[in-house]
Design an enzyme around this catalytic site. Structure first.
Site, PDB file in Angstrom:
ATOM      1  N   GLN A 102      37.757  56.302  25.703  1.00  0.00           N
ATOM      2  CA  GLN A 102      36.650  55.429  25.467  1.00  0.00           C
ATOM      3  C   GLN A 102      36.350  54.313  26.428  1.00  0.00           C
ATOM      4  O   GLN A 102      37.261  53.535  26.825  1.00  0.00           O
ATOM      5  CB  GLN A 102      36.686  54.946  24.003  1.00  0.00           C
ATOM      6  CG  GLN A 102      35.250  54.500  23.492  1.00  0.00           C
ATOM      7  CD  GLN A 102      35.492  53.820  22.053  1.00  0.00           C
ATOM      8  OE1 GLN A 102      35.786  52.634  21.611  1.00  0.00           O
ATOM      9  NE2 GLN A 102      34.775  54.435  21.073  1.00  0.00           N
ATOM     10  N   TYR A 173      27.995  47.067  19.594  1.00  0.00           N
ATOM     11  CA  TYR A 173      28.509  46.486  21.174  1.00  0.00           C
ATOM     12  C   TYR A 173      27.086  46.517  21.916  1.00  0.00           C
ATOM     13  O   TYR A 173      26.164  46.939  21.491  1.00  0.00           O
ATOM     14  CB  TYR A 173      29.636  47.316  21.754  1.00  0.00           C
ATOM     15  CG  TYR A 173      31.015  47.129  20.887  1.00  0.00           C
ATOM     16  CD1 TYR A 173      31.453  45.847  20.519  1.00  0.00           C
ATOM     17  CD2 TYR A 173      31.513  48.189  20.038  1.00  0.00           C
ATOM     18  CE1 TYR A 173      32.761  45.802  19.659  1.00  0.00           C
ATOM     19  CE2 TYR A 173      32.564  48.205  19.447  1.00  0.00           C
ATOM     20  CZ  TYR A 173      33.244  46.875  19.317  1.00  0.00           C
ATOM     21  OH  TYR A 173      34.239  46.734  18.437  1.00  0.00           O
ATOM     22  N   ARG A 320      42.595  56.113  10.892  1.00  0.00           N
ATOM     23  CA  ARG A 320      43.699  55.244  10.287  1.00  0.00           C
ATOM     24  C   ARG A 320      44.617  56.302   9.648  1.00  0.00           C
ATOM     25  O   ARG A 320      45.773  56.040   9.515  1.00  0.00           O
ATOM     26  CB  ARG A 320      43.261  54.330   8.993  1.00  0.00           C
ATOM     27  CG  ARG A 320      42.466  53.272   9.712  1.00  0.00           C
ATOM     28  CD  ARG A 320      41.677  52.167   8.721  1.00  0.00           C
ATOM     29  NE  ARG A 320      40.788  53.358   8.317  1.00  0.00           N
ATOM     30  CZ  ARG A 320      39.968  52.862   7.177  1.00  0.00           C
ATOM     31  NH1 ARG A 320      40.067  51.781   6.432  1.00  0.00           N
ATOM     32  NH2 ARG A 320      38.904  53.747   6.843  1.00  0.00           N
ATOM     33  N   CYS A 343      46.803  57.285   4.366  1.00  0.00           N
ATOM     34  CA  CYS A 343      46.201  55.873   4.447  1.00  0.00           C
ATOM     35  C   CYS A 343      45.565  55.543   3.236  1.00  0.00           C
ATOM     36  O   CYS A 343      44.852  56.371   2.706  1.00  0.00           O
ATOM     37  CB  CYS A 343      44.978  55.927   5.617  1.00  0.00           C
ATOM     38  SG  CYS A 343      43.796  54.640   5.529  1.00  0.00           S
ATOM     39  N   CYS A 362      50.625  48.553   9.860  1.00  0.00           N
ATOM     40  CA  CYS A 362      50.012  49.644   8.939  1.00  0.00           C
ATOM     41  C   CYS A 362      51.089  49.251   7.965  1.00  0.00           C
ATOM     42  O   CYS A 362      52.075  49.249   7.793  1.00  0.00           O
ATOM     43  CB  CYS A 362      50.346  51.224   9.274  1.00  0.00           C
ATOM     44  SG  CYS A 362      49.702  52.285   7.785  1.00  0.00           S
ATOM     45  N   ALA A 393      59.633  47.074  -0.823  1.00  0.00           N
ATOM     46  CA  ALA A 393      60.381  46.488   0.242  1.00  0.00           C
ATOM     47  C   ALA A 393      61.694  47.260   0.101  1.00  0.00           C
ATOM     48  O   ALA A 393      62.433  47.662   0.958  1.00  0.00           O
ATOM     49  CB  ALA A 393      60.590  44.893  -0.123  1.00  0.00           C
ATOM     50  N   GLU A 412      67.386  49.790  -9.538  1.00  0.00           N
ATOM     51  CA  GLU A 412      66.022  49.291  -9.960  1.00  0.00           C
ATOM     52  C   GLU A 412      66.301  48.540 -11.678  1.00  0.00           C
ATOM     53  O   GLU A 412      66.783  49.666 -12.275  1.00  0.00           O
ATOM     54  CB  GLU A 412      65.121  49.924  -9.807  1.00  0.00           C
ATOM     55  CG  GLU A 412      63.739  49.870 -10.601  1.00  0.00           C
ATOM     56  CD  GLU A 412      63.068  48.419 -10.325  1.00  0.00           C
ATOM     57  OE1 GLU A 412      62.982  48.231  -9.048  1.00  0.00           O
ATOM     58  OE2 GLU A 412      62.708  47.597 -11.255  1.00  0.00           O
ATOM     59  N   LYS A 430      41.045  50.442  -6.122  1.00  0.00           N
ATOM     60  CA  LYS A 430      42.527  50.283  -5.604  1.00  0.00           C
ATOM     61  C   LYS A 430      43.118  51.760  -5.945  1.00  0.00           C
ATOM     62  O   LYS A 430      44.380  51.784  -5.716  1.00  0.00           O
ATOM     63  CB  LYS A 430      43.004  49.127  -6.252  1.00  0.00           C
ATOM     64  CG  LYS A 430      42.686  48.088  -6.205  1.00  0.00           C
ATOM     65  CD  LYS A 430      43.257  47.437  -4.688  1.00  0.00           C
ATOM     66  CE  LYS A 430      44.504  47.000  -4.197  1.00  0.00           C
ATOM     67  NZ  LYS A 430      45.307  45.847  -5.143  1.00  0.00           N
ATOM     68  N   ALA A 457      71.458  43.836 -11.925  1.00  0.00           N
ATOM     69  CA  ALA A 457      72.231  43.547 -10.753  1.00  0.00           C
ATOM     70  C   ALA A 457      72.887  42.120 -11.149  1.00  0.00           C
ATOM     71  O   ALA A 457      72.138  41.258 -11.503  1.00  0.00           O
ATOM     72  CB  ALA A 457      72.177  43.483  -9.305  1.00  0.00           C
TER      73      ALA A 457
HETATM   74  C1  LIG Z   1      42.363  49.077  13.843  1.00  0.00           C
HETATM   75  C2  LIG Z   1      41.158  49.688  14.278  1.00  0.00           C
HETATM   76  C3  LIG Z   1      40.404  49.578  15.539  1.00  0.00           C
HETATM   77  C4  LIG Z   1      39.396  50.049  15.742  1.00  0.00           C
HETATM   78  N1  LIG Z   1      38.933  50.116  17.286  1.00  0.00           N
HETATM   79  C5  LIG Z   1      37.877  50.986  17.447  1.00  0.00           C
HETATM   80  C6  LIG Z   1      37.483  50.918  18.809  1.00  0.00           C
HETATM   81  O1  LIG Z   1      38.070  50.584  19.765  1.00  0.00           O
HETATM   82  N2  LIG Z   1      36.414  51.849  18.918  1.00  0.00           N
HETATM   83  C7  LIG Z   1      35.861  52.400  18.098  1.00  0.00           C
HETATM   84  O2  LIG Z   1      34.745  53.332  18.259  1.00  0.00           O
HETATM   85  N3  LIG Z   1      36.010  52.321  16.763  1.00  0.00           N
HETATM   86  C8  LIG Z   1      37.128  51.690  16.505  1.00  0.00           C
HETATM   87  N4  LIG Z   1      37.508  51.763  15.281  1.00  0.00           N
HETATM   88  C9  LIG Z   1      36.897  52.499  14.170  1.00  0.00           C
HETATM   89  C10 LIG Z   1      37.632  53.932  14.125  1.00  0.00           C
HETATM   90  O3  LIG Z   1      37.470  54.579  15.243  1.00  0.00           O
HETATM   91  C11 LIG Z   1      36.975  54.763  12.850  1.00  0.00           C
HETATM   92  O4  LIG Z   1      35.570  54.908  13.026  1.00  0.00           O
HETATM   93  C12 LIG Z   1      37.109  53.796  11.510  1.00  0.00           C
HETATM   94  O5  LIG Z   1      38.572  53.492  11.643  1.00  0.00           O
HETATM   95  C13 LIG Z   1      36.803  54.842  10.357  1.00  0.00           C
HETATM   96  O6  LIG Z   1      37.776  56.037  10.452  1.00  0.00           O
HETATM   97  P1  LIG Z   1      38.847  56.276   9.591  1.00  0.00           P
HETATM   98  O7  LIG Z   1      38.495  55.830   8.215  1.00  0.00           O
HETATM   99  O8  LIG Z   1      39.313  57.715   9.830  1.00  0.00           O
HETATM  100  O9  LIG Z   1      39.778  55.128   9.903  1.00  0.00           O
HETATM  101  C14 LIG Z   1      38.729  50.999  14.886  1.00  0.00           C
HETATM  102  C15 LIG Z   1      39.545  51.198  13.577  1.00  0.00           C
HETATM  103  C16 LIG Z   1      40.420  50.626  13.297  1.00  0.00           C
HETATM  104  C17 LIG Z   1      41.080  50.729  12.159  1.00  0.00           C
HETATM  105  S1  SF4 Z   2      47.021  49.287   7.162  1.00  0.00           S
HETATM  106 FE1  SF4 Z   2      46.108  50.125   5.250  1.00  0.00          FE
HETATM  107  S2  SF4 Z   2      43.960  50.924   5.885  1.00  0.00           S
HETATM  108 FE2  SF4 Z   2      45.118  50.394   7.825  1.00  0.00          FE
HETATM  109  S3  SF4 Z   2      46.022  52.413   8.440  1.00  0.00           S
HETATM  110 FE3  SF4 Z   2      47.701  51.593   6.992  1.00  0.00          FE
HETATM  111  S4  SF4 Z   2      46.923  52.257   4.976  1.00  0.00           S
HETATM  112 FE4  SF4 Z   2      45.364  52.460   6.389  1.00  0.00          FE
END
Ligand SMILES: Cc1cc2nc3c(=O)[nH]c(=O)nc-3n(C[C@H](O)[C@H](O)[C@H](O)COP(=O)(O)O)c2cc1C
Ligand code: SF4
Length: 641
Positions: A102, A173, A320, A343, A362, A393, A412, A430, A457
């Protein structure tokens, strides 16, 4: 074959991709401070390629040293940077995955602090509410220079072995800022009418195409909707995507939003519907004749297959989902859906860590970003490990230690695994968090870990157990302030309320406007238990990263009262006495809920450490923090047991 559509190959231009699982671009902060590729960055991508993703799109490359949006932003503008990039693409290709790079310019969505002291640039001098600096408005000669830089980077990307390039036109951007009247206020040939606003994109496209040739995939990332007060909506987007297709782009990656979009967010939390972009993406998919990708909130192969079955796109972006479980495609191919680490859209580890200037992490996958460290070489002398406490944990510790070859027992004291995390999954928005506990429990069973429930424990029984290593993960206890009237029967702890142990109703006061307090108030309001008032000592509630704005919206809709600068002094019959901005006030309350934080429950830990030498502590028993730190510290202790 499970998921037939997901595993059918498809082409973008001349590049055949083995399946429809795409990792969309994600910033990692795993490069070095000059944006050079590191071993950690390569290993991070290798895990996804090994896990079966067909197409991996890198994070956003800067085209010059000052076109970067965050601390360790990757860049490529010099031939000397090619060999490291070549190592990256060679690694990914070993697994049959394809890799697109990208390329972007952050525009106003950066700051001079991360941009080498250089002020952000943009189409117009309007500051971004997130970064706040007033950008320099690019002059026409500067635009021409930038076009050349994009072309140079495209040349280097092809030379580095990338299979395609995605031009970033989304998320607010620089180029999104030219396209959208939300940012673009120019009155020269780059502003005003659509033809002018898209001119810079057209020039960059032609300059890049001249460098890479007709057969090379050039795709664009586009926000379907900008989800801000004057942001672009679908009808204008339809015009843009058609234009991009006519220009010659070979594919579209459809996303939404910009930095200041809240619920729906650019990176959706659980406040935004899953698959938020699917319907709009289908409109685009039906309208253009080039491949499309859609992302945001699709974190499950079953949903991904359904999206393909709806003919809403050709590829599914699962960003994610790939952080939480890089092996998801491989598991989906075998139909092992219960074994996927899903996720949970908490945003704590990924977006949260980046905002703090750290590398991507994560909550549900402590290995992420540490792929060079956690290689899981089997230990030469396996130990007997006793883990005390079955929250995240403790379970992470047990899982990591078992995977290394140790023999693990977990005690536990409650009748089920999960610890405090159980009550955390009950508030509205949630529900997805339950996936994490399901996964951990599944691992405990799959790895044959000896779990003993209802087992308290003490020093004697721990010593008698005779473990080589003891990992204490007993968590924390809710704070109970030493105030007059605190032991009244109508005062409850938030976690007991969330777990349904205290069926309260009426006029309810929640003391504490942090995450637990706000979530408990939401839970009570959503269940229509009565009128809820939150008392918060500071100047605002804090429902956590990106959750505060939608939480406030929920409170408005559900008429939850929030009183800030309110310090509780005393509880009386059906009354709470508060110091509100220096004035004593009386607030009536049938029921009172305490959400005033946690303290470490370290009595056992202290006793064990005094008697035994092989004890380590993890999670909230050390210091109450959050689930991200708990899972991380548990995993680490188990790995190094
Ligand atoms: C940690 C993180 C960094 C991201 N960086 C970018 C990026 O550099 N360029 C971009 O187009 N989208 C970026 N995104 C957006 C993701 O590409 C994606 O559109 C967004 O996470 C939603 O999709 P998901 O639900 O599958 O995570 C980022 C997302 C996350 C979580
Ligand atoms: S930190 Fe949370 S939102 Fe991010 S990738 Fe992991 S589970 Fe998904």
């Amino acid at each position: 074959m499970f998921f037939q559509k997901l595993f059918t190959p498809y082409k973008i231009n001349q590049c055949e991709i083995k399946n429809r699982f795409v990792v969309p671009a994600m910033v990692t902060n795993l490069c070095d401070e000059d944006g050079n590729i590191t071993e950690a960055f390569i290993k991070y991508h290798e895990a996804k390629a090994r896990g079966g993703f067909g197409l991996i799109i890198t994070e956003d490359y800067g085209v010059n040293p000052h076109g970067v949006g965050y601390k360790n932003c990757i860049r490529l503008y010099d031939d000397s940077q090619v060999p490291a990039n070549r190592r990256l693409t060679d690694t990914v290709h070993m697994y049959g995955a394809k890799m697109f790079a990208q390329v972007f310019h952050p525009g106003r969505q950066t700051s001079s602090a991360v941009n080498g002291g250089v002020r952000p640039v943009a189409s117009a001098k309007i500051p971004d509410a997130f970064n706040r600096e007033i950008p320099h408005e690019l002059t026409v000669p500067e635009i021409h220079e930038l076009v050349g830089e994009f072309a140079n980077t495209a040349r280097l990307m092809k030379k580095s072995g990338f299979d395609g390039i995605e031009l970033h036109l989304a998320h607010g951007y620089l180029l999104a800022g030219f396209l959208s009247t939300r940012q673009n206020r120019r009155t020269d040939e780059y502003g005003g009418c659509f033809e002018n606003r898209i001119r810079i994109v057209e020039e960059i496209y032609h300059a890049m195409r001249a460098e890479v040739g007709d057969d090379f995939p050039l795709t664009a990332r586009v926000s379907l909707t900008e989800d801000t007060v004057d942001g672009r909506q679908m009808q204008e987007t339809m015009m843009i995507v058609k234009y991009l297709e006519k220009l010659g782009f070979n594919g579209l990656n459809l996303s939404n939003g910009e930095y200041t979009s809240y619920a729906p967010e650019l990176i959706s939390s659980t406040f935004t519907a899953k698959g938020y972009n699917v319907e709009n993406a289908k409109r685009v998919h039906d309208f253009v004749n080039i491949p499309t990708i859609v992302a945001n909130g699709i974190n499950d192969p079953a949903m991904a297959e359904t999206v393909l079955e709806q003919d809403a796109c050709d590829f599914v972006g699962m960003a994610r989902a790939s952080l939480a479980d890089p092996d998801m495609p491989r598991k989906a191919a075998r139909g092992q859906l219960g074994n996927i680490n899903y996720c949970i859209r908490c945003l704590q580890g990924c977006e949260g860590s980046l905002l703090e200037g750290n590398h991507v992490r994560c909550l549900v996958n402590p290995e992420l970003g540490h792929e060079t460290e956690y290689t899981f070489d089997e230990v030469t002398s396996p130990k007997s490990v006793l883990v005390i406490g079955g929250g995240p944990a403790g379970m992470e510790a047990a899982i990591a230690a078992t995977r290394r070859g140790h023999s693990v027992t977990l005690w536990e004291q409650a009748s089920e695994l999960g610890g405090e995390f159980i009550s955390a999954i009950y508030p509205p928005a949630k529900g997805e968090y339950a996936n994490y506990l399901v996964f951990l429990k599944h691992q405990m069973t799959a790895l044959n870990i000896n779990v003993v429930l209802n087992q308290s424990a003490n020093v004697d029984n721990v010593r008698a157990f005779g473990a080589d290593k003891i990992i204490v993960a007993t968590g924390g206890d809710p704070n109970k302030p030493n105030l007059k009237g605190i032991d009244a029967e109508n005062i409850h702890f938030a976690n007991d309320v969330l777990l349904g142990k205290e069926p309260i109703e009426g006029e309810i006061v929640v003391v504490g406007g942090g995450e637990v307090g706000t979530e408990t108030a939401m839970y009570l309001a959503d269940a229509e238990r009565g009128h809820i008032t939150i008392l918060e000592m500071t100047d605002d509630i804090d429902a956590g990263l990106l959750r505060t704005v939608p939480t406030k919206r929920f409170f408005r809709d559900h008429e939850v009262t929030v009183v800030t600068h309110a310090k509780v002094k005393e509880f009386r019959d059906n009354e709470v006495i508060v110091d509100h901005r220096g004035v004593e006030e009386v607030i009536s309350a049938d029921q009172i809920v305490l959400a005033m934080g946690y303290h470490a429950d370290n009595e056992l830990l202290t006793a064990l450490q005094a008697e035994l030498s092989n004890v380590v502590a993890v999670g909230d028993v050390v210091e109450p923090t959050n689930a991200l730190e708990a899972s991380t510290s548990g995993f680490k202790a188990g790995y190094y047991a």
